[in-house]
Write a protein that holds these residues in place. Structure first.
Motif, PDB file in Angstrom:
ATOM      1  N   GLY A  59     -27.602  18.036  98.930  1.00 15.51           N
ATOM      2  CA  GLY A  59     -28.340  17.079  99.745  1.00 15.51           C
ATOM      3  C   GLY A  59     -27.501  16.087 100.539  1.00 15.51           C
ATOM      4  O   GLY A  59     -28.042  15.172 101.145  1.00 15.51           O
ATOM      5  N   ARG A  60     -26.174  16.264 100.551  1.00 18.77           N
ATOM      6  CA  ARG A  60     -25.353  15.327 101.339  1.00 18.77           C
ATOM      7  C   ARG A  60     -24.382  16.100 102.224  1.00 18.77           C
ATOM      8  O   ARG A  60     -24.009  17.225 101.929  1.00 18.77           O
ATOM      9  CB  ARG A  60     -24.616  14.339 100.448  1.00 18.77           C
ATOM     10  CG  ARG A  60     -23.581  14.954  99.540  1.00 18.77           C
ATOM     11  CD  ARG A  60     -22.854  13.873  98.730  1.00 18.77           C
ATOM     12  NE  ARG A  60     -21.802  14.449  97.948  1.00 18.77           N
ATOM     13  CZ  ARG A  60     -20.598  14.777  98.410  1.00 18.77           C
ATOM     14  NH1 ARG A  60     -20.278  14.567  99.663  1.00 18.77           N
ATOM     15  NH2 ARG A  60     -19.691  15.307  97.601  1.00 18.77           N
ATOM     16  N   THR A  61     -23.979  15.472 103.304  1.00 22.28           N
ATOM     17  CA  THR A  61     -23.038  16.097 104.228  1.00 22.28           C
ATOM     18  C   THR A  61     -21.700  16.277 103.529  1.00 22.28           C
ATOM     19  O   THR A  61     -21.133  15.318 103.010  1.00 22.28           O
ATOM     20  CB  THR A  61     -22.869  15.239 105.495  1.00 22.28           C
ATOM     21  OG1 THR A  61     -24.132  15.157 106.149  1.00 22.28           O
ATOM     22  CG2 THR A  61     -21.855  15.845 106.441  1.00 22.28           C
ATOM     23  N   ALA A  62     -21.220  17.537 103.528  1.00 24.93           N
ATOM     24  CA  ALA A  62     -19.969  17.843 102.841  1.00 24.93           C
ATOM     25  C   ALA A  62     -18.962  18.524 103.760  1.00 24.93           C
ATOM     26  O   ALA A  62     -17.859  18.846 103.325  1.00 24.93           O
ATOM     27  CB  ALA A  62     -20.243  18.720 101.624  1.00 24.93           C
ATOM     28  N   GLY A  63     -19.323  18.738 105.033  1.00 24.69           N
ATOM     29  CA  GLY A  63     -18.385  19.366 105.950  1.00 24.69           C
ATOM     30  C   GLY A  63     -19.006  19.667 107.296  1.00 24.69           C
ATOM     31  O   GLY A  63     -20.200  19.434 107.520  1.00 24.69           O
ATOM     32  N   VAL A  64     -18.161  20.183 108.172  1.00 25.93           N
ATOM     33  CA  VAL A  64     -18.561  20.507 109.542  1.00 25.93           C
ATOM     34  C   VAL A  64     -17.962  21.862 109.895  1.00 25.93           C
ATOM     35  O   VAL A  64     -16.779  22.109 109.628  1.00 25.93           O
ATOM     36  CB  VAL A  64     -18.052  19.444 110.544  1.00 25.93           C
ATOM     37  CG1 VAL A  64     -18.453  19.794 111.970  1.00 25.93           C
ATOM     38  CG2 VAL A  64     -18.560  18.058 110.157  1.00 25.93           C
ATOM     39  N   VAL A  65     -18.777  22.731 110.475  1.00 25.81           N
ATOM     40  CA  VAL A  65     -18.334  24.043 110.928  1.00 25.81           C
ATOM     41  C   VAL A  65     -18.508  24.094 112.434  1.00 25.81           C
ATOM     42  O   VAL A  65     -19.588  23.786 112.953  1.00 25.81           O
ATOM     43  CB  VAL A  65     -19.151  25.182 110.273  1.00 25.81           C
ATOM     44  CG1 VAL A  65     -18.687  26.540 110.787  1.00 25.81           C
ATOM     45  CG2 VAL A  65     -19.054  25.111 108.755  1.00 25.81           C
ATOM     46  N   ASN A  66     -17.444  24.461 113.138  1.00 28.98           N
ATOM     47  CA  ASN A  66     -17.476  24.588 114.594  1.00 28.98           C
ATOM     48  C   ASN A  66     -17.316  26.050 114.981  1.00 28.98           C
ATOM     49  O   ASN A  66     -16.366  26.699 114.547  1.00 28.98           O
ATOM     50  CB  ASN A  66     -16.306  23.824 115.228  1.00 28.98           C
ATOM     51  CG  ASN A  66     -16.499  22.341 115.182  1.00 28.98           C
ATOM     52  OD1 ASN A  66     -17.375  21.807 115.830  1.00 28.98           O
ATOM     53  ND2 ASN A  66     -15.672  21.662 114.395  1.00 28.98           N
ATOM     54  N   PHE A  67     -18.224  26.538 115.796  1.00 32.16           N
ATOM     55  CA  PHE A  67     -18.072  27.846 116.427  1.00 32.16           C
ATOM     56  C   PHE A  67     -17.899  27.587 117.911  1.00 32.16           C
ATOM     57  O   PHE A  67     -18.603  26.748 118.489  1.00 32.16           O
ATOM     58  CB  PHE A  67     -19.305  28.724 116.201  1.00 32.16           C
ATOM     59  CG  PHE A  67     -19.452  29.195 114.791  1.00 32.16           C
ATOM     60  CD1 PHE A  67     -18.720  30.280 114.318  1.00 32.16           C
ATOM     61  CD2 PHE A  67     -20.331  28.567 113.919  1.00 32.16           C
ATOM     62  CE1 PHE A  67     -18.850  30.715 113.009  1.00 32.16           C
ATOM     63  CE2 PHE A  67     -20.472  28.992 112.610  1.00 32.16           C
ATOM     64  CZ  PHE A  67     -19.728  30.065 112.157  1.00 32.16           C
ATOM     65  N   PHE A  68     -16.977  28.295 118.535  1.00 34.87           N
ATOM     66  CA  PHE A  68     -16.724  28.083 119.955  1.00 34.87           C
ATOM     67  C   PHE A  68     -16.265  29.383 120.597  1.00 34.87           C
ATOM     68  O   PHE A  68     -16.004  30.366 119.901  1.00 34.87           O
ATOM     69  CB  PHE A  68     -15.710  26.954 120.177  1.00 34.87           C
ATOM     70  CG  PHE A  68     -14.445  27.094 119.384  1.00 34.87           C
ATOM     71  CD1 PHE A  68     -13.305  27.634 119.958  1.00 34.87           C
ATOM     72  CD2 PHE A  68     -14.387  26.688 118.057  1.00 34.87           C
ATOM     73  CE1 PHE A  68     -12.131  27.765 119.226  1.00 34.87           C
ATOM     74  CE2 PHE A  68     -13.222  26.816 117.318  1.00 34.87           C
ATOM     75  CZ  PHE A  68     -12.086  27.362 117.905  1.00 34.87           C
ATOM     76  N   ASP A  69     -16.193  29.375 121.916  1.00 36.82           N
ATOM     77  CA  ASP A  69     -15.832  30.581 122.680  1.00 36.82           C
ATOM     78  C   ASP A  69     -16.737  31.750 122.309  1.00 36.82           C
ATOM     79  O   ASP A  69     -16.293  32.894 122.245  1.00 36.82           O
ATOM     80  CB  ASP A  69     -14.364  30.963 122.482  1.00 36.82           C
ATOM     81  CG  ASP A  69     -13.403  29.911 123.001  1.00 36.82           C
ATOM     82  OD1 ASP A  69     -13.826  29.103 123.856  1.00 36.82           O
ATOM     83  OD2 ASP A  69     -12.247  29.887 122.548  1.00 36.82           O
ATOM     84  N   LEU A  70     -18.020  31.460 122.082  1.00 32.71           N
ATOM     85  CA  LEU A  70     -18.979  32.509 121.750  1.00 32.71           C
ATOM     86  C   LEU A  70     -19.287  33.309 123.008  1.00 32.71           C
ATOM     87  O   LEU A  70     -19.730  32.755 124.008  1.00 32.71           O
ATOM     88  CB  LEU A  70     -20.263  31.901 121.178  1.00 32.71           C
ATOM     89  CG  LEU A  70     -20.095  31.118 119.878  1.00 32.71           C
ATOM     90  CD1 LEU A  70     -21.379  30.387 119.522  1.00 32.71           C
ATOM     91  CD2 LEU A  70     -19.650  32.032 118.746  1.00 32.71           C
ATOM     92  N   ASP A  71     -19.023  34.625 122.953  1.00 37.79           N
ATOM     93  CA  ASP A  71     -19.209  35.454 124.136  1.00 37.79           C
ATOM     94  C   ASP A  71     -19.289  36.922 123.748  1.00 37.79           C
ATOM     95  O   ASP A  71     -18.322  37.473 123.219  1.00 37.79           O
ATOM     96  CB  ASP A  71     -18.044  35.231 125.110  1.00 37.79           C
ATOM     97  CG  ASP A  71     -18.173  36.027 126.390  1.00 37.79           C
ATOM     98  OD1 ASP A  71     -19.300  36.157 126.898  1.00 37.79           O
ATOM     99  OD2 ASP A  71     -17.140  36.519 126.866  1.00 37.79           O
ATOM    100  N   ALA A  72     -20.407  37.539 123.994  1.00 31.56           N
ATOM    101  CA  ALA A  72     -20.578  38.989 123.867  1.00 31.56           C
ATOM    102  C   ALA A  72     -19.991  39.570 122.587  1.00 31.56           C
ATOM    103  O   ALA A  72     -19.140  40.452 122.624  1.00 31.56           O
ATOM    104  CB  ALA A  72     -19.997  39.686 125.090  1.00 31.56           C
ATOM    105  N   GLY A  73     -20.410  39.049 121.461  1.00 34.65           N
ATOM    106  CA  GLY A  73     -20.005  39.621 120.188  1.00 34.65           C
ATOM    107  C   GLY A  73     -18.744  39.054 119.569  1.00 34.65           C
ATOM    108  O   GLY A  73     -18.351  39.470 118.482  1.00 34.65           O
ATOM    109  N   THR A  74     -18.094  38.135 120.254  1.00 33.55           N
ATOM    110  CA  THR A  74     -16.895  37.523 119.682  1.00 33.55           C
ATOM    111  C   THR A  74     -17.051  36.002 119.681  1.00 33.55           C
ATOM    112  O   THR A  74     -17.830  35.441 120.455  1.00 33.55           O
ATOM    113  CB  THR A  74     -15.618  37.889 120.467  1.00 33.55           C
ATOM    114  OG1 THR A  74     -15.727  37.368 121.788  1.00 33.55           O
ATOM    115  CG2 THR A  74     -15.417  39.391 120.507  1.00 33.55           C
ATOM    116  N   GLY A  75     -16.288  35.376 118.833  1.00 34.42           N
ATOM    117  CA  GLY A  75     -16.303  33.925 118.778  1.00 34.42           C
ATOM    118  C   GLY A  75     -15.185  33.434 117.885  1.00 34.42           C
ATOM    119  O   GLY A  75     -14.612  34.196 117.096  1.00 34.42           O
ATOM    120  N   ALA A  76     -14.886  32.157 118.015  1.00 32.61           N
ATOM    121  CA  ALA A  76     -13.858  31.513 117.209  1.00 32.61           C
ATOM    122  C   ALA A  76     -14.521  30.445 116.345  1.00 32.61           C
ATOM    123  O   ALA A  76     -15.626  29.986 116.642  1.00 32.61           O
ATOM    124  CB  ALA A  76     -12.789  30.905 118.113  1.00 32.61           C
TER     125      ALA A  76
END
Length: 170
Positions: A59-76
């Motif tokens: 029930g509390r914030t324990a982290g952050v996940v970033n996805f980026f460069d999402l494009d046609a089946g790939t991402g970082a």
């Protein structure tokens, strides 16, 4: 649990990213100012090639996940945890395993990626070991300069076909 970050999470995201333990294993290690962070959020929150998720534990914030460069089946991707809070409660390792399971599941099952990439600093051997546990493979190290220091950055990748599949519930 992962959920979409909102404007209400912006200060928490910055506070977690600025924890010394997270800065120590990042390419850029300076303390992020409120103005710099606000500029990042203004661009990121409307960018269709990005997703910022909040990892919640008990029930509390324990982290952050970033996805980026999402494009046609790939991402970082990349993530950071509430290093201080989780260490205080002795939950760092279980949270780390859980966020990696949830984030890779989100990448492949929700975003529909075929390949997930990222980066890790060469000296961050603990993260490199965990990445291998999750079947990420390492590419050729790259030399970079950031914040006045020389770094060796290792690209990582995981294909959907090579990922650890979630255990089926019976």
């Amino acid at each position: 649990m992962l959920r979409q970050a909102t404007d209400e999470d912006v200060d928490t995201i910055r506070a977690l990213r600025n924890q010394q333990a997270n800065r120590d294993v990042s390419i850029t290690t300076h303390e992020i100012s409120a103005e710099e962070h606000a500029g990042w959020w203004a661009k990121t929150s409307v960018d269709p090639s990005r997703r910022v998720l909040i990892y919640e534990r008990d029930g509390r914030t324990a982290g952050v996940v970033n996805f980026f460069d999402l494009d046609a089946g790939t991402g970082a991707w990349g993530f950071f945890l509430d290093a201080d809070g989780l260490a205080e409660t002795g939950e760092t390792l279980p949270a780390w395993i859980e966020v990696m399971k949830e984030a890779t599941g989100y990448a492949f099952d929700t975003l529909g990626l075929d390949e997930l990439t990222g980066e890790v600093l060469e000296h961050n051997t603990v993260v490199r070991q965990m990445n291998r546990r999750f079947r990420f493979t390492e590419g050729e190290p790259e030399l970079r300069y950031a914040d006045g220091r020389e770094l060796t950055v290792i690209p990582i990748k995981l294909s959907e076909a090579d990922r650890r599949k979630p255990k089926e519930t019976r």
